[in-house]
Scaffold this motif. Sequence first.
Motif, mmCIF file in Angstrom:
data_model
loop_
_atom_site.group_PDB
_atom_site.id
_atom_site.type_symbol
_atom_site.label_atom_id
_atom_site.label_comp_id
_atom_site.label_asym_id
_atom_site.label_seq_id
_atom_site.Cartn_x
_atom_site.Cartn_y
_atom_site.Cartn_z
ATOM 1 N N PRO A 275 -30.248 -11.924 -48.675
ATOM 2 C CA PRO A 275 -30.066 -13.249 -49.312
ATOM 3 C C PRO A 275 -29.580 -13.184 -50.752
ATOM 4 O O PRO A 275 -29.776 -11.920 -51.407
ATOM 5 C CB PRO A 275 -31.445 -14.059 -49.416
ATOM 6 N N TYR B 161 -26.348 -17.715 -42.324
ATOM 7 C CA TYR B 161 -26.751 -16.783 -43.320
ATOM 8 C C TYR B 161 -28.184 -17.243 -43.810
ATOM 9 O O TYR B 161 -29.081 -16.444 -43.941
ATOM 10 C CB TYR B 161 -25.997 -17.027 -44.589
ATOM 11 N N ALA B 162 -28.353 -18.434 -43.925
ATOM 12 C CA ALA B 162 -30.018 -19.083 -44.401
ATOM 13 C C ALA B 162 -30.910 -18.703 -43.046
ATOM 14 O O ALA B 162 -32.041 -18.404 -43.513
ATOM 15 C CB ALA B 162 -29.871 -20.511 -44.394
#
Length: 331
Positions: free
Chosen positions: A175, A225-226
Motif C-alpha cells: 500500500p 489495490y485496496a
Amino acid sequence: MGDRIAHDDQLTFGEPLSLPYCAYPQGKDVTQHGVQALPTVLPLVDFARAQPYRSRKYSTTAASRLTPAEVLQMAEVIGTSFARREPQTRHLQPPKNPPPGLMELTHSDPYGSDRFGAWTKERLLYWFIRLLVLTDPTRAKSAMRINDETLAQSVAIVDSAGKVIGGALNETMPPLDGSPTFRQDDLFLAAVFSFVEPVLTLLSTQDAEALNALCAQYPSFREAYALGKVGHHFMVARSDALAKADTFELVAASAARYQSLGYTYMVIEATNQWTGAACEALGAVRVHFAPYQGRHAVRQSAEPLEGIVTSPNGWLSNKDSGSMFYVIRLV
C-alpha cells in the motif's frame, strides 16, 4: 520478406520469436516524462498475442515448490544478473569498503546461517533479495520467517539437471501509505541499503505517482489495490545458461500465475527496454516514465569512495533512458 523468413525459421526450429524493439524516451524528452496518456479502459492481458514469444523449451515452476537451497540459488541467479545487466545497479559503485565488522558476522534465518561473502554488487543484491524479499525485514532477528506469500507468487525455470537458471520474484503491491519499520540492529540490512537506496528512491517515487494515477483513472484498479489484488512483478532475470528469448516465459508465466491466484492487475517497473518489450507483448499499458538522467542522484566519482554510493557521472545510469511503469489487467 526477410523478417518473415527469419520468423518462420525460428518457429520451425522451435525457438520463440524475439521480442520487438521497445523505444523509451530520453532525458531530454521532458514532455514524455511522468504520467503517460492513459486509455479510457485498460485492455485485458493478451496471452494469444504473446504466444509466439513464449519458450518452447522451458516451463516455469512456482517458487513455493523449490527446496530452500533452490530458492537461494534463484536469489543468486537474479542478484548476479541484476549486477551485470540492470542499467542502474551495473552503473552504480558501492562504498569502497564494507561497514566495519560486517565480514566477521554470521546471518541466520530459516534458510540457514551464512557470512556476507565478498564485497561485490552481486553479493549485495543477493542479500537484498534474501533480506527484503525472501524473508521479512521488519521482524526481529530472533523471529525471522520465510515470506511464503512471495514464494507462492514467484516463478522459476529449472533446467534438466535441476539447476535454477532463471526466476521472477513477485509480491503483492504494498500500500502507498505503508511505512515499514526495518530492523535497526542488522548490519547486513544496513550494508544492503547503503547500495540500493538511490535505486529504491527513484522507484518508490515512480510507484507513488503511477499508482495514484491508476487509482484516480480506474475505480476498478483502486478497489483491487485496496483489496490486495494488485500483483507486483518485482525482479526478473536469467543466468547465462538461459537464452534471452526463453526468458520472456518468466514474465508471461508471472501474469498467468497472478491470474490463477485471483489477482486483478499486475504492475511492473521495467527498468530496461527488454522488460518493457515483454510487458507490451502481453498488452500492458504504459503508466509512468522516470528518467535515469533527470537529475544527479549520487556523488560523482571515478573511483568508489568510503561510506557512500557513487557513479562515474553522478547519474543513476550511463544509459539515457529510464524506468517505465506498466500495468496489465488480468481479468
